[in-house]
Scaffold this motif. Sequence first.
Motif, short mmCIF file in Angstrom:
data_model
loop_
_atom_site.label_atom_id
_atom_site.label_comp_id
_atom_site.label_asym_id
_atom_site.label_seq_id
_atom_site.Cartn_x
_atom_site.Cartn_y
_atom_site.Cartn_z
N LEU A 1 -17.06 5.00 -9.54
CA LEU A 1 -16.03 5.99 -9.91
C LEU A 1 -14.92 6.05 -8.86
CD1 LEU A 1 -18.05 9.04 -11.28
CD2 LEU A 1 -16.13 7.90 -12.42
N VAL A 2 -15.34 6.08 -7.59
CA VAL A 2 -14.35 6.15 -6.51
C VAL A 2 -13.46 4.91 -6.57
CG1 VAL A 2 -14.02 6.10 -4.01
CG2 VAL A 2 -15.77 7.58 -5.00
N GLY A 3 -14.11 3.75 -6.74
CA GLY A 3 -13.35 2.49 -6.83
C GLY A 3 -12.38 2.51 -7.99
N ARG A 4 -12.88 2.96 -9.14
CA ARG A 4 -12.04 2.93 -10.34
C ARG A 4 -10.84 3.87 -10.19
NH1 ARG A 4 -11.61 5.75 -14.75
NH2 ARG A 4 -13.48 7.02 -14.60
N ILE A 5 -11.11 5.05 -9.67
CA ILE A 5 -10.01 6.04 -9.60
C ILE A 5 -9.00 5.66 -8.52
CG2 ILE A 5 -9.54 8.46 -9.00
CD1 ILE A 5 -12.18 8.90 -10.76
N ASN A 6 -9.51 5.18 -7.39
CA ASN A 6 -8.57 4.72 -6.36
C ASN A 6 -7.75 3.55 -6.90
OD1 ASN A 6 -8.95 6.61 -4.41
ND2 ASN A 6 -10.50 5.45 -3.27
N GLY A 7 -8.41 2.67 -7.63
CA GLY A 7 -7.70 1.53 -8.23
C GLY A 7 -6.64 1.99 -9.22
N LYS A 8 -7.01 3.02 -9.97
CA LYS A 8 -6.12 3.47 -11.04
C LYS A 8 -4.88 4.21 -10.51
CE LYS A 8 -6.65 6.56 -15.08
NZ LYS A 8 -7.68 7.28 -15.81
N PHE A 9 -5.07 5.05 -9.47
CA PHE A 9 -3.96 5.91 -9.06
C PHE A 9 -3.28 5.52 -7.74
CE2 PHE A 9 -6.62 8.78 -11.67
CZ PHE A 9 -5.68 9.23 -12.57
N ALA A 10 -3.98 4.72 -6.90
CA ALA A 10 -3.45 4.52 -5.54
C ALA A 10 -2.06 3.90 -5.55
CB ALA A 10 -4.40 3.63 -4.75
N SER A 11 -1.27 4.27 -4.53
CA SER A 11 0.02 3.60 -4.33
C SER A 11 -0.05 2.96 -2.94
CB SER A 11 1.16 4.61 -4.41
OG SER A 11 1.02 5.53 -3.35
N VAL A 12 0.98 2.28 -2.55
CA VAL A 12 0.98 1.61 -1.24
C VAL A 12 0.73 2.63 -0.13
CG1 VAL A 12 2.27 0.06 0.26
CG2 VAL A 12 2.73 0.10 -2.20
N SER A 13 1.27 3.84 -0.36
CA SER A 13 1.19 4.81 0.71
C SER A 13 0.16 5.90 0.46
CB SER A 13 2.56 5.46 0.89
OG SER A 13 2.99 5.97 -0.37
#
Length: 734
Positions: A335-347
């Motif tokens: 879940l953490v991987g998926r959500i970070n993948g889905k929303f993260a930006s460069v910063s």
Amino acid sequence: MSKTIIISNRLPLQLQIDNKTIKATPSVGGLATGMKSVHRDSNGIWIGWTGLTEEEIPADLRDEVVEATIQEQCVPVSLTEEDIDGFYYGFSNRTIWPLFHYFMEYTEFEKESWQSYVTVNQKYAEVVLDNIEEGDTVWVHDYQLMLLPALIKKERPDVQIGFFLHIPFPSYEVFRTLPWREEILKGLLGSDLIGFHTYDYQRHFLSSVSRILRNEVSFNEITLKDRIVTVNSYPMGIDYNKFSEAAAKHDAAKNQSELQRRLDLHIDSTPDAKMILSIDRLDYSKGIANRIRAYEYFLEKYPEFKEKVRLVMLAVPSRSNVPQYQLLKKEVDELVGRINGKFASVSWTPIWYFYRSMPFENLIDLYTTCEVALLTPIRDGMNLVAKEYVATRTDKKGVLILSEMAGAAQEMSEALIINPNNFEEIADALKQAIEMPEAEQIKRNKFLQKRLKRYNVEKWANDFMTSLRDTAHKADIVKAIRMRADQEDEMFETYKKADKRILFLDYDGTLRGFVNNPEDASPDDDLIELVRTIHNQDNTEVVIISGRDRHTLGTWWQDVPITLIAEHGVWKRPVGGEWAVTENLKNDWMDTVRPILEQFVDRTAGTFIEEKNYSLAWHYRNADPDLGEKRASELSNVLKELSANNELGVLDGNKVLEIKDSTIHKGKAVTKHIFGKDYSFKFAIGDDWTDEYMFQDLPDDAFTIKVGLQKTAAKYYVDDTDRVRDLLKKFAAS
Ligand SMILES: O=P(O)(O)OC[C@H]1O[C@H](O[C@H]2O[C@H](CO)[C@@H](O)[C@H](O)[C@H]2O)[C@H](O)[C@@H](O)[C@@H]1O
Ligand SMILES: O=c1ccn([C@@H]2O[C@H](COP(=O)(O)OP(=O)(O)O)[C@@H](O)[C@H]2O)c(=O)[nH]1
Ligand SMILES: [Mg+2]
């Protein structure tokens, strides 16, 4: 000097062996962290498991392990790998933990692990018994040791035993599914005081005791045959000053913040983003997966918060040998991987996830740096993290969002309380928390802090210990009226010397134990012989005085020519004579009352009517206990109104309401019977409210005895029908 013995599965310190040297680290989890200060400040020892199995300790280090434990005022319980598998990973954490947290689908009922639970509780008992000295007080903790109180009580009835459950006690409907429910309840009832975090857990426990064991429960006391067990709720607090002082120190040296350093290093370059904290052991009861999903939902519902918030999530490894915990670990990682993948930006990384345990200083760092705490357990006995978070907010800023399913929610109504299954509510609470004006934050935290400071862990422990000591006082009262050996000797001396003797014996609950169907309670041969022997002694009269109808009594005792009194005194069969009515009584009222009782029978499964010549009885001993009591009080009100003008009385017996002429009772019957006769030995024994009339009405020199521990006008009490038999045998032999 007497001491307090604390017992819990885990000691406050955990030992590890590293390169032949023993290392001690503090245990994680609410119980160990909370009780630590109590242990430190009391002259006591703590008995528990070191975290090392017998197999893990090389023979040459055994003494050192014991030494390292004793140095910390602790005594180790030695457990094997097999014990830990069956007792800890097995019954405790695959049966009790999921069941008590309402995760029925995760609950396993395995006979082998139950047996291991029994064995390990016995191992704990042995260590406790080896360490108890006269005057000590014992405090047992938590669901791993629920059999321990009875094991200790059996060997040391003189010692006061308290038990505290740190997890929820589930509703009766859930608890009843446990195959070993009776053993667990009986184990707990070895205690003098049983404590829970909340009133709801207490209520569920009492309901299970009354439904499963059918013990008498009144308000917060359980009456056993020889003792009273008190049950109460004591919400556990934290070591408030420890957290607030550490936070103040930490604030003063702000540059030490690890989180701050991380931001400074530009690992994440949105330093203004609000930090949302979550800390728990990685446990399915804590609702971690749901929390991440709710956070995802929040970012979708309110996209304006992207890059403006960050979830800082600490999950502490726990019970990782249990499959459900391994699955949860995988689920959370994904879940953490998926959500970070889905929303993260460069910063920006939306979730910072730590899977490890942290030393105290780092915890304080997390607590003080995060503006919001999001704690969403699906079920949680208490949740101390919620309290710790509030205690560390030295400037009173910060918002706590807390699940209503945590015990802590009951004392923390100023927090934003949410239902952990309602994502809408969680998303809205997050928005409200982030946007909450500082003045409001301060106002809420002010109340919370005041309460947490007052109800700290020390007060919690003191309250519990004070109540435990009070139970010793109750035990003294009980001891005072239980017939002692010397009083018994004196009674038999009087009996032997007396030239005219009479014994009034109640039948049900006294000469014979209760059975489901009253017709099955006929006297056994031994009883008949005993009564006959006493009756045949010179100058001795035996009277069986009962509420029963005359036919049943007459049939059962047809071959023994003793006096029988039936229906509380309406009928009497004198020695060698025939039944006769003792009073002129009416029974025309019965046609009015019978249909009312029938209505109650129809509405209350398990109840039935017993019809006698001059009375009607409504029995509810086979009904659901709560419903039975409720209907009994309803019926009693209805009948009392009806009977006021008819000289009728409602007798409130043991699970029976009896309606009869109010002038008839056992007291009047015995008074009439002994009138004008000069008995030099008078004895009456009975178990019920209706027997109280004879205890009250007999002259002062009578020996009156109550069967069972209840409020009574009798002089003494004996525990049960077995003890009554013992007395009869002694009369027969005198
Ligand atoms: O010993 P573990 O198996 O590693 O588990 C840690 C402890 O977890 C549980 O804590 C409970 O007690 C807290 C304080 O009363 C309460 O706040 C929390 O809600 C409970 O879950 C467990 O009860 C302990 O026995 C464990 O040692
Ligand atoms: O890395 C960590 C994380 C948590 N805790 C402590 O573990 C306890 C957790 O207690 P809680 O009642 O919240 O839950 P439990 O784990 O007992 O179910 C708290 O006192 C925390 O301070 C800790 O010592 N180290
Ligand atoms: Mg009786």
